[in-house]
Design an enzyme around this catalytic site. Structure first.
Site, mmCIF file in Angstrom:
data_model
loop_
_atom_site.group_PDB
_atom_site.id
_atom_site.type_symbol
_atom_site.label_atom_id
_atom_site.label_comp_id
_atom_site.label_asym_id
_atom_site.label_seq_id
_atom_site.Cartn_x
_atom_site.Cartn_y
_atom_site.Cartn_z
ATOM 1 N N LYS A 160 0.844 -1.207 0.000
ATOM 2 C CA LYS A 160 0.000 0.000 0.000
ATOM 3 C C LYS A 160 0.879 1.258 0.000
ATOM 4 O O LYS A 160 0.635 2.188 -0.776
ATOM 5 C CB LYS A 160 -0.888 0.011 1.240
ATOM 6 C CG LYS A 160 -1.551 1.358 1.527
ATOM 7 C CD LYS A 160 -2.440 1.329 2.755
ATOM 8 C CE LYS A 160 -1.690 1.662 3.997
ATOM 9 N NZ LYS A 160 -1.472 3.107 4.214
ATOM 10 N N ASN A 161 1.902 1.257 0.853
ATOM 11 C CA ASN A 161 2.688 2.486 1.017
ATOM 12 C C ASN A 161 3.739 2.690 -0.063
ATOM 13 O O ASN A 161 4.458 3.681 -0.055
ATOM 14 C CB ASN A 161 3.296 2.551 2.427
ATOM 15 C CG ASN A 161 2.217 2.724 3.480
ATOM 16 O OD1 ASN A 161 1.057 3.025 3.140
ATOM 17 N ND2 ASN A 161 2.559 2.495 4.728
ATOM 18 N N ARG A 170 -4.118 10.025 4.214
ATOM 19 C CA ARG A 170 -2.884 10.808 4.325
ATOM 20 C C ARG A 170 -2.147 10.786 2.980
ATOM 21 O O ARG A 170 -1.506 11.763 2.614
ATOM 22 C CB ARG A 170 -2.005 10.191 5.420
ATOM 23 C CG ARG A 170 -0.638 10.805 5.575
ATOM 24 C CD ARG A 170 -0.658 12.112 6.284
ATOM 25 N NE ARG A 170 0.686 12.666 6.407
ATOM 26 C CZ ARG A 170 0.972 13.773 7.085
ATOM 27 N NH1 ARG A 170 0.013 14.436 7.689
ATOM 28 N NH2 ARG A 170 2.208 14.226 7.160
ATOM 29 N N CYS A 227 -5.276 8.217 9.235
ATOM 30 C CA CYS A 227 -5.436 7.652 10.580
ATOM 31 C C CYS A 227 -5.165 8.709 11.653
ATOM 32 O O CYS A 227 -4.217 9.482 11.529
ATOM 33 C CB CYS A 227 -4.481 6.484 10.763
ATOM 34 S SG CYS A 227 -4.885 5.092 9.704
ATOM 35 N N ARG A 254 -0.345 15.397 12.791
ATOM 36 C CA ARG A 254 0.265 14.948 11.527
ATOM 37 C C ARG A 254 0.399 16.155 10.594
ATOM 38 O O ARG A 254 -0.239 16.234 9.559
ATOM 39 C CB ARG A 254 -0.582 13.846 10.896
ATOM 40 C CG ARG A 254 -0.697 12.600 11.753
ATOM 41 C CD ARG A 254 -1.320 11.439 11.027
ATOM 42 N NE ARG A 254 -0.386 10.765 10.123
ATOM 43 C CZ ARG A 254 -0.721 9.708 9.383
ATOM 44 N NH1 ARG A 254 -1.960 9.259 9.380
ATOM 45 N NH2 ARG A 254 0.170 9.122 8.593
ATOM 46 N N PRO A 255 1.253 17.117 10.985
ATOM 47 C CA PRO A 255 1.405 18.311 10.144
ATOM 48 C C PRO A 255 2.099 17.980 8.824
ATOM 49 O O PRO A 255 2.558 16.854 8.614
ATOM 50 C CB PRO A 255 2.293 19.218 11.004
ATOM 51 C CG PRO A 255 3.045 18.293 11.900
ATOM 52 C CD PRO A 255 2.130 17.121 12.151
ATOM 53 N N ASP A 314 4.426 20.331 7.661
ATOM 54 C CA ASP A 314 5.442 21.411 7.635
ATOM 55 C C ASP A 314 6.741 20.962 6.984
ATOM 56 O O ASP A 314 7.402 21.746 6.288
ATOM 57 C CB ASP A 314 5.697 21.932 9.047
ATOM 58 C CG ASP A 314 6.146 20.815 9.992
ATOM 59 O OD1 ASP A 314 7.108 21.010 10.752
ATOM 60 O OD2 ASP A 314 5.559 19.712 9.935
ATOM 61 N N LEU A 315 7.111 19.692 7.149
ATOM 62 C CA LEU A 315 8.375 19.222 6.531
ATOM 63 C C LEU A 315 8.230 19.166 5.001
ATOM 64 O O LEU A 315 9.163 19.471 4.257
ATOM 65 C CB LEU A 315 8.759 17.858 7.089
ATOM 66 C CG LEU A 315 8.954 17.778 8.621
ATOM 67 C CD1 LEU A 315 9.389 16.374 9.027
ATOM 68 C CD2 LEU A 315 9.946 18.815 9.107
ATOM 69 N N ASP A 353 4.098 0.957 12.309
ATOM 70 C CA ASP A 353 2.854 0.329 11.823
ATOM 71 C C ASP A 353 2.676 -1.081 12.371
ATOM 72 O O ASP A 353 1.589 -1.649 12.258
ATOM 73 C CB ASP A 353 2.844 0.281 10.290
ATOM 74 C CG ASP A 353 2.775 1.667 9.686
ATOM 75 O OD1 ASP A 353 3.021 1.803 8.475
ATOM 76 O OD2 ASP A 353 2.507 2.629 10.437
#
Ligand code: EPZ
Length: 418
Positions: free
Chosen positions: A22-23, A92, A116, A121-122, A124-125, A304
């Site tokens: 998935k990822n 996400r 999730c 879960r910003p 900013d990076l 995870d």
């Protein structure tokens, strides 16, 4: 959101073929926006997050076709660079389209991604790195507007090896003539899989699996045919289920080296693990507590796998301490585990799990993808009838979760819509 009815108490015994990751597929589907001809993704899982990614691609003007486990994407007609909030809010992984849209259209209009609930879960990076490369990003009335005249070759150092930010910077760098260097990049295998896909499309990249990635951008990318790496988190989940039910499982289509941090823990807990080429088996007759488990970026213990492994350790003999260092609040599964008789004392990032001989069946709600899988694992171990509601979380990341478990002897049935 659907529910699972589970009659627990029997060991899982059988063989499972693991699906494409998935990822991996989510950033790769975003990357297809940069290809000038068709891409065929092999071993693409049937999961809701892929459905959402396909919805986004089609919204942007791409043509997508599904034939069995092959997904074909033709992005030549893509002509939109905004993603509506109702699609952004579904996962996400929607934020992974940002870098590709900027590379393709020099602009993007998005909103804060969903996904999730794991604490803050910003992004900013992501925005800081893209800004360093020349993009101008700002939120106005909760809409994110990003523009770039042209990305300039630069060295971007990530303060934290964020998986998503690494993927977005990688995709943005592909349109930047000259060399872009990403330092402190995430080293998760899914990044190397994305790089393998991009290289198959003609991209010039170096550093796969390392924390320093070098991208020589500005080249046109062709389409390609690419097989996804196996989903190491799907594999870890089923291993934890086999351990929790004291069963025996043979996994096919796995990369044992991707699972080493998890199999080391399960081995220390008393499981017998065998590794073959593309295969891995686990036999478990009893479980004992292990030394503290601290989640960390790859190749540390994967965040995870924290919830699924905790569900298994809830019935181990002895105590195991878990420390969650990646997400600020990834313990949402603990109250339901305690309602099933688990003895877990938890704070925001730490949990002390004192094993009990057996868990009790219960009715519970899944809070997120891996937390939901953890509750299903606990219910498979608990003798009796349990109900897991809001099971749609699990369908986001596991293909045919109940059908696959039934092939290994589990009594589990999914009902839509309840
Ligand atoms: C990816 O999420 C995965 N999702 C997650 O898997 C996984 O848990 C995570 O990487 C870590 O391995 C996908 O690939 C779709 P991060 P991502 O950016 O990219 C903070 C699952 O269950 N951070 O590495 O969002 C962040 O809040 C999911 O399959 C910032 O502060 O993870 C978190 O605490 C869950 N600012 C930490 O970094 C940012 O701009 C790690 O996040 C970005 C991240």
């Amino acid at each position: 959101m659907g529910q699972y009815e589970i009659i627990g108490g029997s060991p899982l015994r059988g063989e499972i073929r693991i699906h494409g990751a998935k990822n991996s597929v989510l950033p790769i589907l975003a990357a297809t926006l940069l290809c000038e001809s068709c891409c065929v993704i092999e071993d693409c899982p049937y999961i809701r997050d892929v459905d959402t990614a396909v919805e986004i691609l089609e919204h942007l003007g791409c043509r997508v076709q599904r034939r069995g486990s092959e997904l074909t994407v033709d992005s030549t007609a893509a002509n939109r660079w905004e993603i509506p909030p109702q699609l952004m809010g579904k996962m996400r992984g929607a934020i992974l389209f940002l870098g590709a849209l900027l590379s393709r259209f020099s602009q993007a209009r998005l909103s804060q991604p969903g996904g999730c609930p794991l604490g803050d879960r910003p992004i900013d990076l992501h925005l800081g790195g893209l800004g360093h490369m020349g993009a101008r990003c700002q939120f106005r009335d909760s809409v994110l507007y990003c523009q770039v005249d042209r990305f300039c070759p630069s060295t971007v150092a990530l303060p934290f090896p964020s998986v998503g930010a690494t993927e977005n910077l990688l995709l943005a760098a592909l349109s930047c003539p000259g060399e872009t260097v990403i330092c402190n990049a995430a080293r998760e295998p899914e990044i190397a899989d994305l790089m393998g896909f991009l290289r198959a499309c003609g991209a010039e990249l170096r550093g796969d699996g390392s924390s320093v990635l070098r991208i020589r951008g500005g080249k046109k990318l062709r389409g390609c045919r690419y097989r996804l790496m196996p989903d190491r988190m799907e594999a870890a989940t089923y291993l934890a289920a086999a351990a929790a039910t004291r069963g025996e499982l043979l996994l096919k289509n796995v990369r044992p080296e991707h699972l080493r941090a998890v199999t080391n823990v399960l081995q220390e807990a008393g499981c017998r693990i065998w590794e073959g080429s593309g295969e891995l088996s686990l036999h478990c007759h009893s479980l004992r507590g292990v030394s503290p488990i601290r989640t960390a970026p790859y190749d540390g213990f994967p965040t995870d796998a924290q919830a699924p492994v905790m569900a298994a350790m809830a019935t181990a003999e002895g105590t195991t301490v878990f420390e969650e260092t990646v997400f600020s609040d990834r313990m949402g599964h603990i109250p339901a585990l305690c309602a099933m008789g688990a003895k877990i004392s938890a704070a925001k990032r730490c949990a002390v799990v004192q094993g009990v001989p057996r868990l009790k069946p219960a009715r519970a709600c899944a809070t997120d993808l891996r937390g939901g899988a953890a509750l299903a694992i606990a219910m498979l171990a608990a003798p009796g009838r349990s109900i897991l509601r809001d099971a749609g979380h699990i369908c986001r990341g596991y293909e045919r979760f109940d059908a696959i478990l039934r092939t290994c002897g589990a009594q589990i049935q999914y009902t839509e819509g309840l």
